[in-house]
Design a protein around this motif. Structure first.
Motif, PDB file in Angstrom:
ATOM      1  N   THR A   3      -3.544   1.788 -18.427  1.00 24.14           N
ATOM      2  CA  THR A   3      -2.464   2.118 -18.988  1.00 24.14           C
ATOM      3  C   THR A   3      -1.077   0.979 -18.846  1.00 24.14           C
ATOM      4  O   THR A   3      -0.202   0.891 -19.715  1.00 24.14           O
ATOM      5  N   LEU A   4      -1.312   0.092 -17.825  1.00 27.40           N
ATOM      6  CA  LEU A   4      -0.422  -0.931 -17.643  1.00 27.40           C
ATOM      7  C   LEU A   4      -0.322  -1.829 -18.820  1.00 27.40           C
ATOM      8  O   LEU A   4       0.875  -2.603 -18.805  1.00 27.40           O
ATOM      9  N   GLY A   5      -1.179  -2.242 -19.405  1.00 27.58           N
ATOM     10  CA  GLY A   5      -1.390  -3.286 -20.496  1.00 27.58           C
ATOM     11  C   GLY A   5      -0.959  -4.474 -19.946  1.00 27.58           C
ATOM     12  O   GLY A   5      -1.076  -5.126 -19.223  1.00 27.58           O
ATOM     13  N   ASP A   6       0.174  -5.252 -20.899  1.00 26.42           N
ATOM     14  CA  ASP A   6       0.595  -6.336 -20.557  1.00 26.42           C
ATOM     15  C   ASP A   6       1.437  -6.479 -19.191  1.00 26.42           C
ATOM     16  O   ASP A   6       1.575  -7.655 -18.718  1.00 26.42           O
ATOM     17  N   ASP A   7       1.624  -5.250 -18.650  1.00 23.43           N
ATOM     18  CA  ASP A   7       2.507  -5.500 -17.374  1.00 23.43           C
ATOM     19  C   ASP A   7       1.656  -5.448 -16.142  1.00 23.43           C
ATOM     20  O   ASP A   7       2.001  -5.473 -15.115  1.00 23.43           O
ATOM     21  N   ARG A   8       0.249  -5.473 -16.508  1.00 28.69           N
ATOM     22  CA  ARG A   8      -0.742  -5.395 -15.406  1.00 28.69           C
ATOM     23  C   ARG A   8      -0.868  -6.758 -14.602  1.00 28.69           C
ATOM     24  O   ARG A   8      -0.934  -7.934 -15.121  1.00 28.69           O
ATOM     25  N   ALA A   9      -0.647  -6.809 -13.431  1.00 25.66           N
ATOM     26  CA  ALA A   9      -0.706  -7.737 -12.455  1.00 25.66           C
ATOM     27  C   ALA A   9      -1.569  -7.403 -11.310  1.00 25.66           C
ATOM     28  O   ALA A   9      -1.264  -6.618 -10.440  1.00 25.66           O
ATOM     29  N   GLU A  10      -2.999  -8.067 -11.387  1.00 28.59           N
ATOM     30  CA  GLU A  10      -3.910  -7.849 -10.859  1.00 28.59           C
ATOM     31  C   GLU A  10      -3.931  -7.506  -9.173  1.00 28.59           C
ATOM     32  O   GLU A  10      -4.251  -6.670  -8.624  1.00 28.59           O
ATOM     33  N   ASP A  11      -3.268  -8.483  -8.618  1.00 33.33           N
ATOM     34  CA  ASP A  11      -3.100  -8.567  -7.263  1.00 33.33           C
ATOM     35  C   ASP A  11      -2.007  -7.445  -6.841  1.00 33.33           C
ATOM     36  O   ASP A  11      -2.244  -6.870  -5.685  1.00 33.33           O
ATOM     37  N   MET A  12      -1.061  -7.271  -7.770  1.00 34.73           N
ATOM     38  CA  MET A  12      -0.153  -6.468  -7.254  1.00 34.73           C
ATOM     39  C   MET A  12      -0.577  -4.815  -7.476  1.00 34.73           C
ATOM     40  O   MET A  12      -0.553  -4.104  -6.548  1.00 34.73           O
ATOM     41  N   LEU A  13      -1.626  -4.666  -8.527  1.00 37.76           N
ATOM     42  CA  LEU A  13      -2.284  -3.475  -8.560  1.00 37.76           C
ATOM     43  C   LEU A  13      -3.180  -3.236  -7.640  1.00 37.76           C
ATOM     44  O   LEU A  13      -3.270  -1.956  -7.010  1.00 37.76           O
ATOM     45  N   ARG A  14      -3.844  -4.178  -7.281  1.00 39.28           N
ATOM     46  CA  ARG A  14      -4.946  -3.970  -6.237  1.00 39.28           C
ATOM     47  C   ARG A  14      -4.264  -3.632  -4.766  1.00 39.28           C
ATOM     48  O   ARG A  14      -4.807  -2.765  -4.093  1.00 39.28           O
ATOM     49  N   SER A  15      -3.285  -4.430  -4.406  1.00 41.05           N
ATOM     50  CA  SER A  15      -2.580  -4.199  -3.216  1.00 41.05           C
ATOM     51  C   SER A  15      -1.927  -2.846  -3.282  1.00 41.05           C
ATOM     52  O   SER A  15      -1.901  -2.124  -2.271  1.00 41.05           O
ATOM     53  N   GLY A  16      -1.101  -2.484  -4.225  1.00 37.18           N
ATOM     54  CA  GLY A  16      -0.283  -1.039  -4.337  1.00 37.18           C
ATOM     55  C   GLY A  16      -1.158  -0.045  -4.418  1.00 37.18           C
ATOM     56  O   GLY A  16      -0.615   1.086  -3.993  1.00 37.18           O
ATOM     57  N   THR A  17      -2.395  -0.109  -4.858  1.00 45.91           N
ATOM     58  CA  THR A  17      -3.256   1.299  -4.649  1.00 45.91           C
ATOM     59  C   THR A  17      -4.361   1.235  -4.061  1.00 45.91           C
ATOM     60  O   THR A  17      -5.167   2.114  -3.790  1.00 45.91           O
ATOM     61  N   SER A  18      -4.489   0.333  -2.769  1.00 49.88           N
ATOM     62  CA  SER A  18      -5.309   0.367  -1.938  1.00 49.88           C
ATOM     63  C   SER A  18      -5.096   1.283  -1.024  1.00 49.88           C
ATOM     64  O   SER A  18      -4.248   2.104  -0.872  1.00 49.88           O
ATOM     65  N   PRO A  19      -6.295   1.859  -0.272  1.00 47.89           N
ATOM     66  CA  PRO A  19      -6.130   3.118   0.419  1.00 47.89           C
ATOM     67  C   PRO A  19      -5.540   2.908   1.659  1.00 47.89           C
ATOM     68  O   PRO A  19      -5.959   3.106   2.817  1.00 47.89           O
ATOM     69  N   ASP A  20      -4.336   2.811   1.613  1.00 40.08           N
ATOM     70  CA  ASP A  20      -3.292   2.637   2.753  1.00 40.08           C
ATOM     71  C   ASP A  20      -2.468   3.662   2.436  1.00 40.08           C
ATOM     72  O   ASP A  20      -1.879   4.075   1.778  1.00 40.08           O
TER      73      ASP A  20
END
Length: 244
Positions: free
Chosen positions: A173-190
């Motif tokens: 859903t993020l489209g052009d706002d997708r920043a892969e490093d930020m997305l992976r870090s922000g959704t990690s199982p922490d």
């Protein structure tokens, strides 16, 4: 979570006793309360609900008073704007009004469980303010505030399931706002990434403030996770009104 909010939530000083204002035109309804304070250098407007359970309403009132007290204390500490610490004003500084604005939304998984989702806007100078999202969930039968271990039997398993689902949902859903490093870090199982969970009739809603999973320009994000996705983590089904 911003440094300003961390400081606000970590204050252990005696709470400053702010008045709870009565309803005014365009201000609190009968089922909510507010703390409203305005002076030359700050503007505070904190809204919070009354849910009709004494223990819950008392906890929400304490939480609101704590946020206000911590914000006001932060204004006189170095690097947070507001009044000068040493009592000497900077005559070259541009005057601005420090802001704390808190609004909320209430979701109910069932008659047994309710979540208050607070949107906390602070501005203490800079290019723009900060938005944080805090959720407080309650067992409406006992009045107790719910932690993650009160919601899931397997909290680590719940984090793994949430991480997978939220990453896939936001990647789509993020489209052009997708920043892969930020997305992976922000959704990690922490656990910190999933501190803002709201219980809904269908499952849980995960709130992500700006900068956690996407740039500021994308705004806050949320993902609704169906209860069935989380069933292997042992959700406390009675909170959703499900009887075995």
């Amino acid at each position: 979570m911003t440094a300003m909010l961390v400081a606000m939530l970590s204050v252990t000083a005696v709470l400053w006793a702010a008045p709870v204002r009565a309803a005014e035109p365009g201000a609190p309804r009968g089922d909510e309360a507010s703390i409203t304070l305005r002076e030359d250098d700050f503007d505070i407007d904190v809204r919070y609900p009354r849910l009709g359970k004494a223990a819950v309403d008392d906890d929400l009132a304490r939480w609101a008073a704590h946020i206000v007290a911590a914000f006001r204390q932060g204004l006189v500490e170095p690097g947070t704007g507001g009044e000068p610490v040493n009592g000497t004003p900077d005559l070259n500084a541009h005057h601005f009004v420090n802001e704390l604005k808190v609004t909320y939304d209430v979701t109910r998984a069932s008659a047994r469980a309710a979540t208050v989702t607070f949107s906390i806007w602070t501005y203490t100078g800079g290019a723009h303010g900060n938005l944080d999202i805090i959720t407080l969930s309650y067992d409406m039968a006992s009045g107790a505030r719910l932690a993650q271990e009160d919601i899931f039997a397997d909290t680590e398993g719940a984090l793994t399931l949430l991480a997978s689902y939220c990453y896939d949902a936001l990647a789509a859903t993020l489209g052009d706002d997708r920043a892969e490093d930020m997305l992976r870090s922000g959704t990690s199982p922490d656990a910190d990434n999933y501190a803002s969970l709201a219980l809904t009739p269908e499952g849980v809603r995960v709130h992500f403030p700006p900068y956690q999973v996407a740039p500021w320009s994308a705004g806050p994000q949320q993902v609704d996770v169906p209860l069935g996705v989380l069933i292997d983590a042992g959700p406390r089904l009675e909170l959703w009104g499900v009887t075995r």
